[in-house]
Enzyme design. Structure first.
Site, PDB file in Angstrom:
ATOM      1  N   ARG A  65     -48.955  17.023  64.910  1.00  0.00           N
ATOM      2  CA  ARG A  65     -49.717  16.672  63.714  1.00  0.00           C
ATOM      3  C   ARG A  65     -49.184  15.391  63.081  1.00  0.00           C
ATOM      4  O   ARG A  65     -49.952  14.553  62.585  1.00  0.00           O
ATOM      5  CB  ARG A  65     -49.647  17.832  62.723  1.00  0.00           C
ATOM      6  CG  ARG A  65     -50.471  17.632  61.469  1.00  0.00           C
ATOM      7  CD  ARG A  65     -50.429  18.876  60.596  1.00  0.00           C
ATOM      8  NE  ARG A  65     -51.241  18.720  59.409  1.00  0.00           N
ATOM      9  CZ  ARG A  65     -50.827  19.024  58.177  1.00  0.00           C
ATOM     10  NH1 ARG A  65     -49.606  19.507  57.996  1.00  0.00           N
ATOM     11  NH2 ARG A  65     -51.621  18.863  57.146  1.00  0.00           N
ATOM     12  N   HIS A  69     -51.357  12.027  61.945  1.00  0.00           N
ATOM     13  CA  HIS A  69     -51.392  11.539  60.569  1.00  0.00           C
ATOM     14  C   HIS A  69     -50.796  10.142  60.452  1.00  0.00           C
ATOM     15  O   HIS A  69     -51.129   9.417  59.505  1.00  0.00           O
ATOM     16  CB  HIS A  69     -50.669  12.515  59.647  1.00  0.00           C
ATOM     17  CG  HIS A  69     -51.491  13.727  59.318  1.00  0.00           C
ATOM     18  ND1 HIS A  69     -51.640  14.210  58.041  1.00  0.00           N
ATOM     19  CD2 HIS A  69     -52.221  14.555  60.120  1.00  0.00           C
ATOM     20  CE1 HIS A  69     -52.429  15.279  58.055  1.00  0.00           C
ATOM     21  NE2 HIS A  69     -52.781  15.513  59.314  1.00  0.00           N
ATOM     22  N   ASN A  97     -50.846  14.959  53.407  1.00  0.00           N
ATOM     23  CA  ASN A  97     -49.544  14.940  54.079  1.00  0.00           C
ATOM     24  C   ASN A  97     -48.496  15.834  53.428  1.00  0.00           C
ATOM     25  O   ASN A  97     -47.355  15.898  53.904  1.00  0.00           O
ATOM     26  CB  ASN A  97     -48.998  13.507  54.120  1.00  0.00           C
ATOM     27  CG  ASN A  97     -49.723  12.630  55.118  1.00  0.00           C
ATOM     28  OD1 ASN A  97     -50.323  13.130  56.068  1.00  0.00           O
ATOM     29  ND2 ASN A  97     -49.682  11.329  54.907  1.00  0.00           N
ATOM     30  N   HIS A 194     -55.690  21.875  67.773  1.00  0.00           N
ATOM     31  CA  HIS A 194     -55.708  23.059  66.924  1.00  0.00           C
ATOM     32  C   HIS A 194     -55.675  24.353  67.733  1.00  0.00           C
ATOM     33  O   HIS A 194     -55.868  25.430  67.169  1.00  0.00           O
ATOM     34  CB  HIS A 194     -56.931  23.034  66.013  1.00  0.00           C
ATOM     35  CG  HIS A 194     -56.766  22.138  64.828  1.00  0.00           C
ATOM     36  ND1 HIS A 194     -57.740  21.972  63.868  1.00  0.00           N
ATOM     37  CD2 HIS A 194     -55.728  21.351  64.443  1.00  0.00           C
ATOM     38  CE1 HIS A 194     -57.305  21.124  62.947  1.00  0.00           C
ATOM     39  NE2 HIS A 194     -56.088  20.729  63.271  1.00  0.00           N
ATOM     40  N   THR A 195     -55.409  24.242  69.007  1.00  0.00           N
ATOM     41  CA  THR A 195     -55.153  25.457  69.787  1.00  0.00           C
ATOM     42  C   THR A 195     -53.758  25.998  69.486  1.00  0.00           C
ATOM     43  O   THR A 195     -53.408  27.096  69.907  1.00  0.00           O
ATOM     44  CB  THR A 195     -55.319  25.194  71.295  1.00  0.00           C
ATOM     45  OG1 THR A 195     -55.349  26.438  71.995  1.00  0.00           O
ATOM     46  CG2 THR A 195     -54.185  24.346  71.854  1.00  0.00           C
TER      47      THR A 195
END
Length: 323
Positions: A65, A69, A97, A194-195
């Protein structure tokens, strides 16, 4: 021989001045960028990552992640790592964040590399390699990550406030990814990150408490940790209930079953046409998803900061050199 404080500053500037570039230059990334200057860079990153993930497996999706970002705000330039200064606010303080973590892992890797290869490996390259290794340690694919990024000398908190939202619809997502040179296929593959990992209640409350396009039993289960009208602190839920810490294609199977956790997840399926076909293909063919995900990660990792962005190889990932 004794030196004054001012003399040391001057000497340090002379020694490390080549690290600073007035602006982001045009250069191509290469998988062999550090072959001569820091040949052990990949081994160092892998070693620190393996030790860290063995202690806390949840760090792996967190670092994945972190890479997203960073790259989505003025390119992959490690601007997300910078602390606030009198001249700019930290991207860490932007609302999207506030739950990002893993900074200390990047700092640990940087510390080892500064010992082995001083003033050589950028913080942005460390993030890219750490995210790649994180995926592999969760059972996902690996890939040859091109290197040679530089670190920004400024942060963009306002830009970080405009990161993709968990409440975005399909059109908004496509537009945001397109602005960064990523097409709908890249977006769909990258969303497969997102798994693994978890989401906070604030990010999925609206979906499980009012979205019509959701499996009723799934919504009922999630409302137990995130009821409507109550300010739940945390309320963490896995994106994928079945294999929350294994990098596989279960995410797409969940979308077809209308069990996507976020509104922005479920937005990828249900509109018909080629987009639904892509999700269905990934749900059937995990190898195809893994290949497309790796390709899209390289493509995202190639997003460069603007040409006007001053860059360098930071000696400390939290601050610019000679601040």
């Amino acid at each position: 021989m004794a030196f004054s404080k001012g003399s040391w500053v001057a000497i340090a500037f002379l020694l490390f001045a080549p690290l600073v570039s007035a602006a982001n230059g045009d250069h191509k990334l290469s998988g062999r960028y550090y072959d001569k200057t820091c040949p052990n860079v990949q081994r160092v990153v892998q070693t620190v990552m393996a030790n860290t993930v063995a202690r806390d497996p949840s760090v792996a999706p967190a670092l994945l992640r972190l890479f997203f970002h960073d790259c989505f705000v003025n390119g992959c330039d490690a601007s997300i790592l910078l602390d606030s200064t009198p001249f700019f606010e930290s991207e860490k303080d932007a609302v999207p964040n506030t739950s990002v973590r893993g900074y200390e892992v990047i700092d640990e890797i940087k510390s080892v590399l500064e010992h082995d290869c001083p003033a050589t490996v950028s913080c942005s390259d460390i993030i890219a390699l750490a995210s790649r290794d994180a995926v592999g340690m969760l059972g996902g694919p690996s890939w040859n990550m091109p290197l040679g990024r530089k670190d920004s000398r400024r942060a963009d908190k306002d830009g970080a406030e405009k990161l993709p939202s968990p409440h975005d619809n399909f059109a908004a997502l496509v537009s945001m990814f397109r602005d960064r040179g990523l097409d709908a296929r890249d977006m769909t593959a990258l969303s497969g990150a997102h798994t693994v990992g978890m989401a906070n209640c604030v990010n999925y409350r609206d979906r499980v408490n009012g979205d019509a396009d959701i499996d009723t039993s799934f919504a009922r289960t999630r409302r137990q940790t995130c009821p409507a009208g109550r300010d739940i602190d945390g309320g963490m839920a896995p994106f994928d209930e079945q294999t929350p810490m294994r990098f596989d294609n279960a995410y797409y199977k969940d979308l077809i079953a209308r069990r996507g956790l976020l509104t922005s997840d479920q937005a990828l399926y249900g509109s018909g046409g080629s987009q639904d076909g892509l999700v269905e293909m990934y749900s059937r063919n995990g190898a195809r998803f893994a290949k497309d995900f790796a390709k899209a990660m390289v493509k995202m990792g190639n997003i460069s900061p603007s040409k006007e962005t001053p860059v360098e190889v930071r000696l400390n990932c939290k601050m610019i050199n000679w601040s």
